[in-house]
Design a protein around this motif. Structure first.
Motif, mmCIF file in Angstrom:
data_model
loop_
_atom_site.group_PDB
_atom_site.id
_atom_site.type_symbol
_atom_site.label_atom_id
_atom_site.label_comp_id
_atom_site.label_asym_id
_atom_site.label_seq_id
_atom_site.Cartn_x
_atom_site.Cartn_y
_atom_site.Cartn_z
ATOM 1 N N MET A 441 21.786 16.174 14.867
ATOM 2 C CA MET A 441 21.653 14.884 15.595
ATOM 3 C C MET A 441 22.559 14.327 16.296
ATOM 4 O O MET A 441 23.628 14.026 15.702
ATOM 5 C CB MET A 441 21.011 13.849 14.565
ATOM 6 N N PRO A 442 22.746 14.387 17.643
ATOM 7 C CA PRO A 442 23.862 13.928 18.415
ATOM 8 C C PRO A 442 23.953 12.576 18.081
ATOM 9 O O PRO A 442 23.013 11.717 17.564
ATOM 10 C CB PRO A 442 23.311 13.862 19.924
ATOM 11 N N GLU A 443 25.355 12.172 17.881
ATOM 12 C CA GLU A 443 25.681 10.740 17.486
ATOM 13 C C GLU A 443 26.055 9.913 18.674
ATOM 14 O O GLU A 443 26.846 10.506 19.547
ATOM 15 C CB GLU A 443 26.785 10.748 16.427
ATOM 16 N N MET A 444 25.713 8.620 18.731
ATOM 17 C CA MET A 444 26.260 7.688 19.688
ATOM 18 C C MET A 444 26.999 6.782 19.421
ATOM 19 O O MET A 444 26.934 6.121 18.305
ATOM 20 C CB MET A 444 24.618 6.776 20.241
ATOM 21 N N LEU A 465 39.375 21.514 22.310
ATOM 22 C CA LEU A 465 39.609 20.931 20.820
ATOM 23 C C LEU A 465 38.583 21.063 19.916
ATOM 24 O O LEU A 465 38.338 21.165 18.618
ATOM 25 C CB LEU A 465 40.066 19.504 20.772
ATOM 26 N N GLY A 466 37.133 21.216 20.655
ATOM 27 C CA GLY A 466 35.824 21.717 20.051
ATOM 28 C C GLY A 466 35.017 20.449 20.232
ATOM 29 O O GLY A 466 34.097 20.429 19.384
ATOM 30 N N PHE A 467 35.371 19.505 21.027
ATOM 31 C CA PHE A 467 34.464 18.416 21.225
ATOM 32 C C PHE A 467 33.377 18.665 22.420
ATOM 33 O O PHE A 467 33.635 19.339 23.330
ATOM 34 C CB PHE A 467 35.332 17.362 21.512
ATOM 35 N N ASP A 468 32.253 18.160 22.055
ATOM 36 C CA ASP A 468 31.522 18.199 23.235
ATOM 37 C C ASP A 468 30.619 16.691 23.208
ATOM 38 O O ASP A 468 29.884 16.530 22.405
ATOM 39 C CB ASP A 468 30.338 19.229 23.077
ATOM 40 N N VAL A 469 31.064 16.054 24.101
ATOM 41 C CA VAL A 469 30.640 14.499 24.323
ATOM 42 C C VAL A 469 30.204 14.250 25.797
ATOM 43 O O VAL A 469 30.832 15.147 26.692
ATOM 44 C CB VAL A 469 31.829 13.626 23.944
ATOM 45 N N SER A 470 29.328 13.507 25.977
ATOM 46 C CA SER A 470 29.018 13.160 27.564
ATOM 47 C C SER A 470 28.465 11.452 27.524
ATOM 48 O O SER A 470 28.113 11.101 26.507
ATOM 49 C CB SER A 470 27.750 13.989 27.977
ATOM 50 N N THR A 478 27.614 9.956 23.918
ATOM 51 C CA THR A 478 26.897 10.800 23.162
ATOM 52 C C THR A 478 27.745 11.932 22.436
ATOM 53 O O THR A 478 28.509 12.601 23.218
ATOM 54 C CB THR A 478 25.671 11.250 23.740
ATOM 55 N N ILE A 479 27.971 12.139 21.197
ATOM 56 C CA ILE A 479 28.696 13.215 20.674
ATOM 57 C C ILE A 479 27.674 14.538 20.199
ATOM 58 O O ILE A 479 26.651 14.193 19.515
ATOM 59 C CB ILE A 479 29.333 12.697 19.423
ATOM 60 N N HIS A 480 27.916 15.553 20.846
ATOM 61 C CA HIS A 480 27.031 16.712 20.320
ATOM 62 C C HIS A 480 27.613 17.689 19.644
ATOM 63 O O HIS A 480 27.117 18.301 18.799
ATOM 64 C CB HIS A 480 26.776 17.651 22.046
ATOM 65 N N ALA A 481 28.865 17.809 19.702
ATOM 66 C CA ALA A 481 29.561 18.674 18.618
ATOM 67 C C ALA A 481 31.130 18.443 18.669
ATOM 68 O O ALA A 481 31.538 17.671 19.581
ATOM 69 C CB ALA A 481 29.724 20.065 19.430
ATOM 70 N N GLY A 494 31.701 9.143 13.839
ATOM 71 C CA GLY A 494 31.848 7.984 14.805
ATOM 72 C C GLY A 494 33.005 7.201 14.885
ATOM 73 O O GLY A 494 33.417 6.707 15.811
ATOM 74 N N ALA A 495 33.674 6.889 13.674
ATOM 75 C CA ALA A 495 35.008 6.249 13.635
ATOM 76 C C ALA A 495 36.163 7.076 14.416
ATOM 77 O O ALA A 495 36.879 6.431 15.155
ATOM 78 C CB ALA A 495 35.302 5.925 12.242
ATOM 79 N N PHE A 496 35.979 8.362 14.360
ATOM 80 C CA PHE A 496 37.203 9.130 14.906
ATOM 81 C C PHE A 496 37.036 8.821 16.131
ATOM 82 O O PHE A 496 37.699 8.766 16.902
ATOM 83 C CB PHE A 496 36.884 10.799 14.417
ATOM 84 N N VAL A 497 35.883 9.022 16.842
ATOM 85 C CA VAL A 497 35.355 8.946 18.291
ATOM 86 C C VAL A 497 36.003 7.732 19.045
ATOM 87 O O VAL A 497 36.328 7.489 20.001
ATOM 88 C CB VAL A 497 34.229 9.338 18.713
#
Ligand code: ADP
Ligand code: MG
Length: 579
Positions: A441-444, A465-470, A478-481, A494-497
């Motif tokens: 589930m993508p995280e917002m 680094l392996g992130f996919d955000v938009s 939105t965090i996809h990966a 969530g806290a990391f982003v």
């Protein structure tokens, strides 16, 4: 206003604005002249932070009587004669404007006698008014006396700091020049107090004398030669880093220089060994062929321009890195010597000079029992054998204690794990993008428009680094990966982003992509590492210690704090009175 030619004294005063910023710059110019004159000893006496009085005496070649008036004239120098000479400057001075500038903003007495003459000469310039040169009796060499500096330039005076602060700057100028010229003896006194007394010695001893005896034993030698650029000097072990850059000496072909890029090269080499905001202690001397550097970029001659600044930068950085990598930089633990005081004398009679053994043995059995009872009872993992000969225990779920050839190693489990992860991630990302884990589930997360924009421009770094955000609409991201590591180590995404968003603007401002990348890796390593309080299995303990051996710089975490301290057998023997 019509255009007019300015009077000489005004021209000199204008030049003085750049050459003579404060008393320390006067001392610098006059000392440079003494060094250029081949002096073997130089004595500097100052009063009132140099504003009242600066006197510099040297035993150099001296100035003939008939050249004294030229010495104090602008654009008169014995050091260059044609434009080509500027390509290979081997002297400290060459612009011929220091004495003229100083004489326009103070009272300057210049006494000098060439070694070959029986008598010397004296010329005086009082705020531009010249008293012509006349013979005088004086020893061979030159004596420059400057008084009432800026007495008639109130604007300049206003910018000066206290006499104490100006004296400190003078001391630093003398120290830096002395460090680069060990064959010359220097003595600096202020108000009759000797601040520096540096007899001629070889280079290393001079640096140690300049930086202070307490650091001398903890300096490491740096040495490199590449394509005509040679670097030599001493750097302090990481624990000697200071909050200010005062313990940094940097000099080029004998000339102390200000060069933020080169200082940065040293900081980069120390990356991960000292905390950000601290400055390594160092004295670095560069030699570059004179035709490959332009020293004529600033009237004070402290800034220089290299023809190949990348070469110089990497030469310094690599030389410092090589020294640090080769050295054992695990900080030692010193047990302060505590005087075991005898217990208070209750009934009189016992001498306060009682030997400490008697004092130590005089604790009551009750006291000892109470002390033992109050020891925290957090369970410790029993001794685990990692490498047959090296036992390790986890203490208070926070520290690991083991031994090496020199003594007992005390390791901060979080700091070490963080360093190990950081190095491994860095190595892996050098080969390919880090593995990524798609979220079911993508995280917002909430984000400001600025932060979202910064995250977008960090896109290439983040995907490596392996992130996919938009951007997920106004005010959300939105965090996809995410990097697999973060999900494997159950880091709260969530806290990391959110932390990443807070730092996004700063990361965008970084010099280059690699720096930003390292910073995010650093955050990842910190969040994913085992924490204080985590219980480690035997396998984890063994793994961690094995990794410690396999990576470089394992002595410090990526933020520069130590991961490991060593209590040497020598120190223990000393403290137990065996030595
Ligand atoms: P520069 O050092 O750029 O030549 P200065 O104004 O500092 O210009 O000095 C002018 C000249 O005076 C020097 O070129 C040098 O010949 C002479 N001079 C100054 N100070 C000394 C000294 N301490 N000993 C011998 N000569 C000196
Ligand atoms: Mg000069």
């Amino acid at each position: 206003m019509p255009i007019r030619q300015l009077p000489v004294v005004v021209v000199n005063q204008i030049a003085a604005g750049e050459v003579v910023e404060r008393p320390a710059s006067v001392v610098k110019e006059v000392l440079e002249n003494a060094i250029d004159a081949g002096a073997g000893r130089v004595e500097i006496l100052v009063e009132g932070g140099g504003v009242e009085r600066i006197e510099v005496i040297d035993d150099g070649c001296g100035i003939p009587l008939d050249e004294l008036s030229l010495a104090i004239s602008a654009h008169a120098t014995s050091k260059v004669s044609a434009i080509e000479d500027l390509e290979h400057i081997a002297t400290m001075g060459f612009r011929g404007e220091a004495l003229a500038s100083i004489g326009s903003v103070s009272r300057l007495e210049l006494r000098s006698r060439p070694t070959s003459e029986d008598a010397g000469g004296l010329i005086i310039v009082d705020h531009g008014d010249i008293t012509p040169a006349a013979p005088t009796a004086c020893p061979p060499g030159t004596r420059v006396l400057i008084s009432g500096l800026f007495a008639r330039v109130p604007a300049r005076r206003k910018f000066l700091k206290s006499a104490q602060a100006e004296t400190t700057r003078i001391r630093r100028v003398v120290r830096d020049l002395a460090a680069a010229n060990p064959e010359v003896s220097f003595k600096l006194a202020s108000g009759g107090r000797v601040l520096l007394d540096l007899p001629a010695v070889e280079a290393r001893s001079r640096i140690e004398a300049c930086l202070g005896g307490d650091v001398a034993a903890r300096m490491l030698e740096v040495k490199a030669d590449r394509d005509g650029v040679s670097v030599w000097g001493l750097i302090g072990r990481p624990e000697l880093a200071r909050p200010t850059a005062q313990h940094q000496i940097l000099s080029l072909n004998g000339r102390p220089i200000v060069d933020f890029r080169l200082r940065h090269a040293v900081r980069e080499a120390f990356r991960g060994l000292i905390e950000p905001g601290r400055h390594p202690t160092m004295a670095i001397f560069l030699s570059v062929p004179p035709d490959r550097v332009d020293v004529n970029v600033h009237p004070a001659k402290t800034e220089v321009r290299f023809r190949d600044d990348r070469l110089v930068y990497s030469c310094i950085k690599r030389a410092v890195e090589a020294t640090l990598d080769a050295a054992d930089i695990v900080p030692p633990v010193h047990i302060p010597s505590v005087d075991i005081k005898p217990p208070p004398v209750l009934f009189g009679g016992r001498s306060s000079q009682a030997p400490s053994s008697q004092a130590a043995s005089s604790f009551s059995a009750d006291e000892i029992r109470a002390a033992i009872a109050s020891t925290p009872s957090t369970p410790t993992v029993p001794v685990t054998i990692v490498d047959a000969a090296r036992p390790v225990i986890q203490v208070h779920r926070m520290f690991l204690v083991t031994e090496d050839a020199e003594g007992i190693l005390i390791i901060d489990q979080h700091a070490l794990h963080e360093r190990v992860m950081f190095e491994r991630l860095l190595e892996r990302i050098g080969q390919a993008n880090l593995p990524s884990q798609r979220l079911l589930m993508p995280e917002m997360v909430d984000a400001s428009a600025d932060a979202i924009e910064s995250m977008e421009s960090l896109g290439p770094v983040l995907s490596r680094l392996g992130f996919d955000v938009s951007a997920g609409g106004p005010g959300t991201l939105t965090i996809h990966a995410v990097p697999s590591l973060l999900s494997e180590r159950s880091v709260e995404i969530g806290a990391f982003v959110t932390d990443l968003l807070d730092r996004a603007a700063e990361l965008c401002d970084m010099a280059d992509e690699e720096t930003a990348l390292r910073d995010v890796l650093d955050m990842m390593a910190c969040k994913a590492a085992i924490k204080a309080g985590d219980n480690l299995s035997e396998r984890e303990l063994a793994d961690l210690l094995a990794m410690r051996e396999s990576i470089e710089r394992s002595s410090n975490c990526p933020h520069g704090r130590p991961t490991t301290l060593r209590l040497s057998i020598e120190e223990l023997e000393r403290r137990f009175g065996r030595r």
